[in-house]
Motif scaffolding. Structure first.
Motif, mmCIF file in Angstrom:
data_model
loop_
_atom_site.group_PDB
_atom_site.id
_atom_site.type_symbol
_atom_site.label_atom_id
_atom_site.label_comp_id
_atom_site.label_asym_id
_atom_site.label_seq_id
_atom_site.Cartn_x
_atom_site.Cartn_y
_atom_site.Cartn_z
ATOM 1 N N LEU A 20 0.851 -1.187 0.000
ATOM 2 C CA LEU A 20 0.000 0.000 0.000
ATOM 3 C C LEU A 20 0.886 1.235 0.000
ATOM 4 C CD1 LEU A 20 -1.373 0.726 3.553
ATOM 5 C CD2 LEU A 20 0.366 -0.978 3.121
ATOM 6 N N GLU A 21 0.255 2.383 -0.042
ATOM 7 C CA GLU A 21 0.998 3.634 0.074
ATOM 8 C C GLU A 21 0.513 4.372 1.308
ATOM 9 O OE1 GLU A 21 0.599 5.907 -3.480
ATOM 10 O OE2 GLU A 21 1.928 4.589 -4.621
ATOM 11 N N ASP A 22 1.438 5.052 1.983
ATOM 12 C CA ASP A 22 1.005 5.832 3.145
ATOM 13 C C ASP A 22 0.488 7.189 2.687
ATOM 14 O OD1 ASP A 22 3.135 7.495 2.694
ATOM 15 O OD2 ASP A 22 4.155 7.087 4.580
ATOM 16 N N ARG A 23 0.153 8.064 3.645
ATOM 17 C CA ARG A 23 -0.494 9.335 3.306
ATOM 18 C C ARG A 23 0.399 10.229 2.467
ATOM 19 N NH1 ARG A 23 -2.598 11.128 8.556
ATOM 20 N NH2 ARG A 23 -3.083 13.091 7.600
ATOM 21 N N ILE A 30 2.999 -4.657 4.087
ATOM 22 C CA ILE A 30 2.560 -5.238 5.356
ATOM 23 C C ILE A 30 3.248 -6.589 5.403
ATOM 24 C CG2 ILE A 30 0.602 -5.509 6.897
ATOM 25 C CD1 ILE A 30 -1.191 -4.474 4.834
ATOM 26 N N THR A 61 2.189 -10.473 14.167
ATOM 27 C CA THR A 61 1.197 -10.729 13.128
ATOM 28 C C THR A 61 1.857 -10.663 11.758
ATOM 29 O OG1 THR A 61 -0.372 -9.581 14.529
ATOM 30 C CG2 THR A 61 -1.073 -10.075 12.301
ATOM 31 N N PHE A 63 1.045 -10.979 7.457
ATOM 32 C CA PHE A 63 -0.045 -10.798 6.496
ATOM 33 C C PHE A 63 0.387 -11.351 5.139
ATOM 34 C CE2 PHE A 63 -0.517 -7.575 9.721
ATOM 35 C CZ PHE A 63 -1.883 -7.480 9.920
ATOM 36 N N ASN B 16 -5.914 9.050 7.931
ATOM 37 C CA ASN B 16 -5.405 8.207 9.016
ATOM 38 C C ASN B 16 -5.645 6.724 8.755
ATOM 39 O OD1 ASN B 16 -4.308 9.984 11.112
ATOM 40 N ND2 ASN B 16 -6.359 10.849 11.086
ATOM 41 N N PHE B 18 -5.253 3.364 6.866
ATOM 42 C CA PHE B 18 -4.452 2.627 5.889
ATOM 43 C C PHE B 18 -5.405 1.747 5.080
ATOM 44 C CE2 PHE B 18 -0.616 2.979 8.747
ATOM 45 C CZ PHE B 18 0.244 3.524 7.807
ATOM 46 N N ILE B 30 -6.780 -1.752 6.848
ATOM 47 C CA ILE B 30 -6.013 -2.299 7.973
ATOM 48 C C ILE B 30 -6.525 -1.557 9.189
ATOM 49 C CG2 ILE B 30 -3.741 -3.107 8.676
ATOM 50 C CD1 ILE B 30 -2.561 -1.967 6.249
ATOM 51 N N GLN B 60 -4.779 -6.519 20.315
ATOM 52 C CA GLN B 60 -4.597 -6.622 18.878
ATOM 53 C C GLN B 60 -3.769 -5.472 18.357
ATOM 54 O OE1 GLN B 60 -5.596 -6.273 15.595
ATOM 55 N NE2 GLN B 60 -6.383 -8.259 14.967
ATOM 56 N N PHE B 63 -3.465 -0.136 13.317
ATOM 57 C CA PHE B 63 -2.645 0.606 12.363
ATOM 58 C C PHE B 63 -3.310 1.945 12.068
ATOM 59 C CE2 PHE B 63 -1.809 -3.854 11.717
ATOM 60 C CZ PHE B 63 -0.458 -3.917 11.460
ATOM 61 N N ASP B 65 -2.351 5.728 10.091
ATOM 62 C CA ASP B 65 -1.354 6.478 9.316
ATOM 63 C C ASP B 65 -1.202 7.859 9.954
ATOM 64 O OD1 ASP B 65 0.417 7.322 7.470
ATOM 65 O OD2 ASP B 65 -0.833 6.904 5.716
ATOM 66 N N ARG B 77 2.659 4.297 14.148
ATOM 67 C CA ARG B 77 1.667 3.924 13.142
ATOM 68 C C ARG B 77 1.161 2.490 13.329
ATOM 69 N NH1 ARG B 77 3.335 6.709 7.500
ATOM 70 N NH2 ARG B 77 5.140 5.334 7.569
ATOM 71 N N GLU B 78 1.896 1.696 14.113
ATOM 72 C CA GLU B 78 1.470 0.323 14.409
ATOM 73 C C GLU B 78 1.624 0.142 15.906
ATOM 74 O OE1 GLU B 78 3.701 -2.650 12.277
ATOM 75 O OE2 GLU B 78 3.019 -4.263 13.603
#
Lengths: 491, 491
Positions: A20-23, A30, A61, A63, B16, B18, B30, B60, B63, B65, B77-78
């Motif tokens: 994916l791409e972030d903001r 992932i 975790t 993915f 924010n 993802f 996510i 858990q 995530f 952003d 971010r995580e």
């Protein structure tokens, strides 16, 4: 993503990689596994041979965009893995780390009551030296494990070595066309012409990355797709579909390498074990007798791509191999220097020279172990949790909780058990019948069930039952905590 | 993603969130939080009022952003969250669940040795009834907590109510321009003209979703951006940048709502507390005296957007409010029926009628708690782990491990401690000096340190020291396990 491009694994994982791409539009992964990240961490923390060996682990975790999620927790797109990574100065030191981790993982599985086979496995595209899988034998498993009853040799079928039945090599006879109306399979062909399957050659078409390849193997054998993928150095391998076969000008059911030159031809050395084979004639309903390589057809690559099968002979002791289905619950690899070279993770040796760190990696599918343990430990009423992995040790049932003496005694016992370090789940429901509570206790499957009831309590007793036994014992209220602890020690 | 669209939270989370597509091109999230998923799970498992209440929890990975990750584990971010969700039949039942969870969370923080303030908080876009934050007071915190020393009122500044200093309302005088060369700030303006800041009006420009809005508030007050965001019903609110201000035709430093009509004008009721205000003239280096609303300028929305500040008065008891910086480590919400209505999670009540389930949600930032606990419990040598959250209870040092008697005694002690249920980390390094081991023990910060050395061993003793104390005690080898267990019970 940068790290994944440095090791070229973004391409190797292909569609299995969630990205994916972030903001800010930066490409991200992932992570489906963590070799890149951990190597990068160690790179900035290890300078000298004195800092080695290092073994790091995490539970995390992972993915993976699985094409076919299935079977509850067995194959899913988000799962929990315990992974470890070893960092050593050389191959000998790696051997020590690897053996230690293999033993540790055997211990883990034993303590989880998951009886595993440790099988030699293919080390995959990374091409490290050794690799072993831990497999739980179960008929629902996706993997085939080849075992030798003679010497104990155990290997994933993808990796297993075996000697297929050998046969004499006859004098070559002239190629001869034969009409085979409606014959599409090796079994049908052998039957129709009165030969054994080992006297035929099988043609199989694969789609490897962007090309269709033509694979030839003796008719009684199967293609080991992992060996084939390794031989082709491709990322993506699957059987070609009908359209792709037709587009390549091939005649499914009657194909052979004879006269084929526009696509890549791969063959297994089994085409030399025997001779005068029956093969396709590349025309519908027609085959040839007496085909021999290289007289009648050419190959671009001749390499071992045969799958070991039950009935083949062990290369170690000569016994007949057997096959078992299994689920992979762990996997360990000697990675060598693949990641450290790609990411520049070096150490200074005793002579002050930069050397790439020699790595191993070690994974346990935590959620799969849970699924596997339950698969192995249950009855018609529910789960029978092995004590080491039970979420609680005791299921405490209060019967008739509106009775104040029961509520008081059960609550006191609950507090005493926790104070003694016994993890206890308290079924204090007021509105559930005894049968419902007992059924739920069996279903959830904690190792011990305690019952506090008005009748038992009048005699100063509590009922204690193991989940594995049908008989309960009556224990004096004041001795319950000690009894529970002793039963726990007995396991 | 479908669930997130049903609740409209994909838009509310904005950048924010993802998001990505899987191998089949299906849009996925996510998850930054799990109300949607858990509501969907409960929807298919709860039919009747008899199935309620239900409280479910998980630990858990979440995530988000974050635009500005910072401060180690505080804003990343995580991160790991312990989240719980309650499901009740009505508001009264929700109150019971909510109070129980609030008490449980207070207990958790107390056991983790994290002294928290439980503060009233804004319930955000979801608009539930109540919300509280658990904040760890620390000068590095991102949040401001308003507390009242008089009555104990505690609230996040975003939510806090306070009475700002009131002043008389004078008779209106005529508007009068005044030259204010180089004056750009409220403080400078008040100083230059010899008035108090409360006799001025402040203009602030925000970018709300896609528009620039003009905010007016009394000069001595600050805008509460959460109140403003709630009043505007916008997803994204930030200060407008210079280009946006200029593009809207506004003169930064000398702006007021006088003559402004092309953009939305919001004002706080504080513009009526006082009068004859000094305001900008919308020309450089010029202001007006004696501005009064609504005589001289109009507003589109007049609503409370003032931030409570230290020095303001408590609305409960009238004491002067104080302010503390804090880090949010937990947050609980009464959600009401927002999610159950959006996702159709209903139950049948006693009259057989469908009713939406009434929900609450409860989160603890697990990794933040760890960071906070360390922030509160350390000295110049390293961490001092509170026992309940220490990764191990004992740091066992073997000094001179090449001495066989030390190695044997330390290893035996290690095994005995684990057998007694005491989590023990064994520093069995052969090549590390005593000082290195002691420093590492302090740095890692486990509650107890045991030292097995040749000298102590000759006297049959082991050294036992609490991380919190400088003095060690000598304990006979055979009593060490009991001593450790007693020290643990003392806490």
């Amino acid at each position: 993503m940068e790290l994944w491009e440095q090791t070229n694994r973004a391409a190797a994982f292909g569609d299995n990689l969630f990205s994916l791409e972030d903001r800010r539009g930066r490409p991200m992964v992932i992570a489906p596994t963590h070799e890149e990240v951990i190597t990068n961490v160690v790179k900035s923390n290890v300078q000298s041979y004195r800092d080695l060996p290092v073994i790091l682990y995490q539970m995390q975790t992972k993915f993976r965009d699985e094409p076919r999620p299935r079977a509850g927790l067995v194959r899913v797109r988000e799962f929990t893995m315990k992974d470890a990574y070893s960092f050593d100065t050389d191959e000998d030191a790696l051997d020590v780390s690897y053996q230690a981790m293999a033993q540790a993982y055997r211990n883990v599985f034993r303590r989880c009551s998951v009886p595993v086979l440790m099988a030699e496995a293919d080390s995959g595209a990374i091409g490290g030296k050794d690799s072993h899988e831990f497999l739980l034998p179960t008929h629902t498993g996706e993997d085939t494990v080849i075992t030798c009853p003679g010497c104990g040799y155990t290997a994933n079928a993808e990796k297993a070595a075996g000697v297929y039945p050998t046969q004499d090599i006859p004098d070559p006879l002239p190629l001869e066309a034969v009409s085979t109306p409606g014959i599409k399979t090796i079994a049908g062909l052998a039957d129709f012409l009165g030969v054994t399957e080992s006297q035929t050659l099988k043609a199989v078409f694969y789609h490897a990355d962007d090309e269709v390849v033509f694979v030839t193997i003796r008719g009684d054998l199967e293609v080991n797709e992992v060996k084939l993928k390794n031989a082709l150095h491709c990322n993506d391998l699957r059987l070609a579909d009908d359209d792709e076969v037709a587009a390549a000008g091939l005649v499914a059911g009657s194909a052979s390498a004879i006269g084929i030159s526009n696509i890549r031809r791969i063959a297994d050395p089994s085409i030399h074990n025997g001779g005068n084979f029956v093969v396709g004639a590349n025309q519908p309903d027609t085959h040839y007798r007496n085909a021999n390589h290289p007289r009648d057809f050419e190959t671009d690559l001749l390499t071992d791509i045969a799958l070991a099968q039950p009935g083949h002979l062990c290369t170690v002791c000569g016994s007949e191999l057997q096959a078992t289905r299994g689920v992979e619950v762990g996997h360990i690899f000697k990675l060598g220097t693949f990641f450290s070279e790609a990411l520049g993770a070096n150490y200074l040796d005793q002579d002050g020279q930069h050397q790439p760190i020699v790595m191993g990696c070690y994974g346990i599918g935590v959620s799969r172990v849970l699924a596997a343990a339950i698969e192995q430990n249950h009855d018609e009423n529910g789960i029978i949790f092995p004590s080491p992995i039970a979420p609680y040790q005791v299921y405490l049932v209060g019967l008739n909780m509106s009775d104040e003496s029961v509520a008081a005694a059960a609550t006191k016992l609950y507090d005493q058990l926790w104070a003694a370090g016994v993890e206890t789940l308290f079924d204090d429901r007021e509105d559930a019948a005894a049968g419902v509570k007992f059924n739920d206790a069996d279903l959830i499957g904690l190792p011990l069930r305690l019952v506090v009831s008005p009748r038992n309590l009048r005699q100063g007793m509590v009922e204690v039952r193991r989940r594995t036994e049908s008989e309960a014992q009556m224990v004096a209220v004041e001795s319950v905590v000690d009894t529970v602890r002793n039963l726990q020690l007995e396991g």
